[in-house]
Scaffold this motif. Sequence first.
Motif, PDB file in Angstrom:
ATOM      1  N   GLU A 151      36.830  44.371  38.045  1.00 49.21           N
ATOM      2  CA  GLU A 151      37.361  43.647  36.883  1.00 49.21           C
ATOM      3  C   GLU A 151      36.341  43.621  35.752  1.00 49.21           C
ATOM      4  OE1 GLU A 151      37.555  42.767  39.966  1.00 49.21           O
ATOM      5  OE2 GLU A 151      39.674  42.370  40.409  1.00 49.21           O
ATOM      6  N   ALA A 152      35.064  43.413  36.107  1.00 53.15           N
ATOM      7  CA  ALA A 152      34.014  43.405  35.090  1.00 53.15           C
ATOM      8  C   ALA A 152      33.876  44.772  34.440  1.00 53.15           C
ATOM      9  CB  ALA A 152      32.682  42.984  35.715  1.00 53.15           C
ATOM     10  N   TRP A 153      33.998  45.823  35.254  1.00 55.68           N
ATOM     11  CA  TRP A 153      33.920  47.192  34.734  1.00 55.68           C
ATOM     12  C   TRP A 153      35.050  47.452  33.750  1.00 55.68           C
ATOM     13  CZ3 TRP A 153      36.909  51.764  35.556  1.00 55.68           C
ATOM     14  CH2 TRP A 153      36.273  52.952  35.177  1.00 55.68           C
ATOM     15  N   SER A 206      34.811  40.419  45.352  1.00 52.84           N
ATOM     16  CA  SER A 206      33.973  41.009  44.316  1.00 52.84           C
ATOM     17  C   SER A 206      34.798  41.180  43.047  1.00 52.84           C
ATOM     18  CB  SER A 206      33.430  42.372  44.762  1.00 52.84           C
ATOM     19  OG  SER A 206      32.765  43.024  43.690  1.00 52.84           O
ATOM     20  N   LEU A 207      34.172  40.884  41.933  1.00 50.59           N
ATOM     21  CA  LEU A 207      34.832  41.052  40.646  1.00 50.59           C
ATOM     22  C   LEU A 207      34.228  42.212  39.860  1.00 50.59           C
ATOM     23  CD1 LEU A 207      35.145  37.312  39.517  1.00 50.59           C
ATOM     24  CD2 LEU A 207      36.913  38.763  40.539  1.00 50.59           C
ATOM     25  N   LEU A 208      33.550  43.124  40.589  1.00 51.66           N
ATOM     26  CA  LEU A 208      32.869  44.217  39.918  1.00 51.66           C
ATOM     27  C   LEU A 208      33.865  45.124  39.179  1.00 51.66           C
ATOM     28  CD1 LEU A 208      30.341  45.808  39.243  1.00 51.66           C
ATOM     29  CD2 LEU A 208      30.534  46.961  41.467  1.00 51.66           C
ATOM     30  N   VAL A 237      36.743  45.173  32.011  1.00 55.41           N
ATOM     31  CA  VAL A 237      36.562  44.334  30.822  1.00 55.41           C
ATOM     32  C   VAL A 237      35.532  44.951  29.885  1.00 55.41           C
ATOM     33  CG1 VAL A 237      35.700  42.110  30.007  1.00 55.41           C
ATOM     34  CG2 VAL A 237      37.323  42.196  31.916  1.00 55.41           C
ATOM     35  N   LEU A 238      34.424  45.414  30.454  1.00 56.89           N
ATOM     36  CA  LEU A 238      33.400  46.030  29.615  1.00 56.89           C
ATOM     37  C   LEU A 238      33.924  47.311  28.958  1.00 56.89           C
ATOM     38  CD1 LEU A 238      30.069  45.625  31.622  1.00 56.89           C
ATOM     39  CD2 LEU A 238      30.646  44.627  29.403  1.00 56.89           C
ATOM     40  N   LEU A 245      25.948  49.125  35.586  1.00 52.21           N
ATOM     41  CA  LEU A 245      26.764  48.072  36.205  1.00 52.21           C
ATOM     42  C   LEU A 245      27.083  48.413  37.659  1.00 52.21           C
ATOM     43  CD1 LEU A 245      28.400  45.422  35.586  1.00 52.21           C
ATOM     44  CD2 LEU A 245      30.370  46.935  35.205  1.00 52.21           C
TER      45      LEU A 245
END
Length: 261
Positions: free
Chosen positions: A162-164, A158-160, A166-167, A133
């Motif tokens: 937040e995505a990290w 960037s939502l990186l 969440v995952l 990711l």
Amino acid sequence: MTRDAAPSTQPLPIRPITSSSPWRWLSRGWDDFARCPGPGLIHGAALAVFGAALFVLAYDRFWLLAGAFSGFLLLAPVLATGLYAISRGLERGERVDMRTALRTWRPRDRRLVVFGVLLAAAGTGWVLTSAALITVFADAPVRNPRDFLHVVVLAPKSLLFEAWLVLGGALAAPVFASSVVAIPLLLDRPVGIWRAVLTSWRAVVEHPLPLALWAAILMTMTAVAIAAGMVGLLVAVPWLAHASWHAYRDLVDTTSLPESA
């Protein structure tokens, strides 16, 4: 499967608890640590050294470091299994020491080893997912903690990050639900892994708010211990391990099963 064999896969009954129960577990865990500090300090020191070595080796590969530390947290409960045995021995009024902890990994009982392998697989999956990711979607190379802060956490538009998160949460939540009482249950009673996991899930389903608080306490105390240069793990690891034993004892009704040797 015969009719008599069917109950062996059913989750064990769960006792009622309240939202104040996690604080009581912490109090009891501290009492156990104070009564027998040696094994806890050894476990805490071992994990602190491992964490420090991981940080040094992967400092310039922060995409790996972030995932590896998360995987390390997933594995920590099974690595502290010996401390559950210490708490069990204290509860029984037995004399306990480091040999008590080491006996939990005797070769003739492979259930804990198998469960540890399963958690290691989950941790490895998260390391690879985290690395992919950040490597693929980051706007610039992420080589160290400062890069991670600027490129991932504080990156504009960037939502990186937040995505990290969440995952990571999507993986950590089922692992927590599967292991919160399963590991001490496997130590304490002659049950199969599947039954222990189902019992753990049942505990979470029946008491979502207290166990969400317990998960938050575990994560917060561990994060603070790591932020203190790993030294905090000397105390946090045994304290939380002993407290986790008392969480299991409060939650799971094991009266229908004999104790393991």
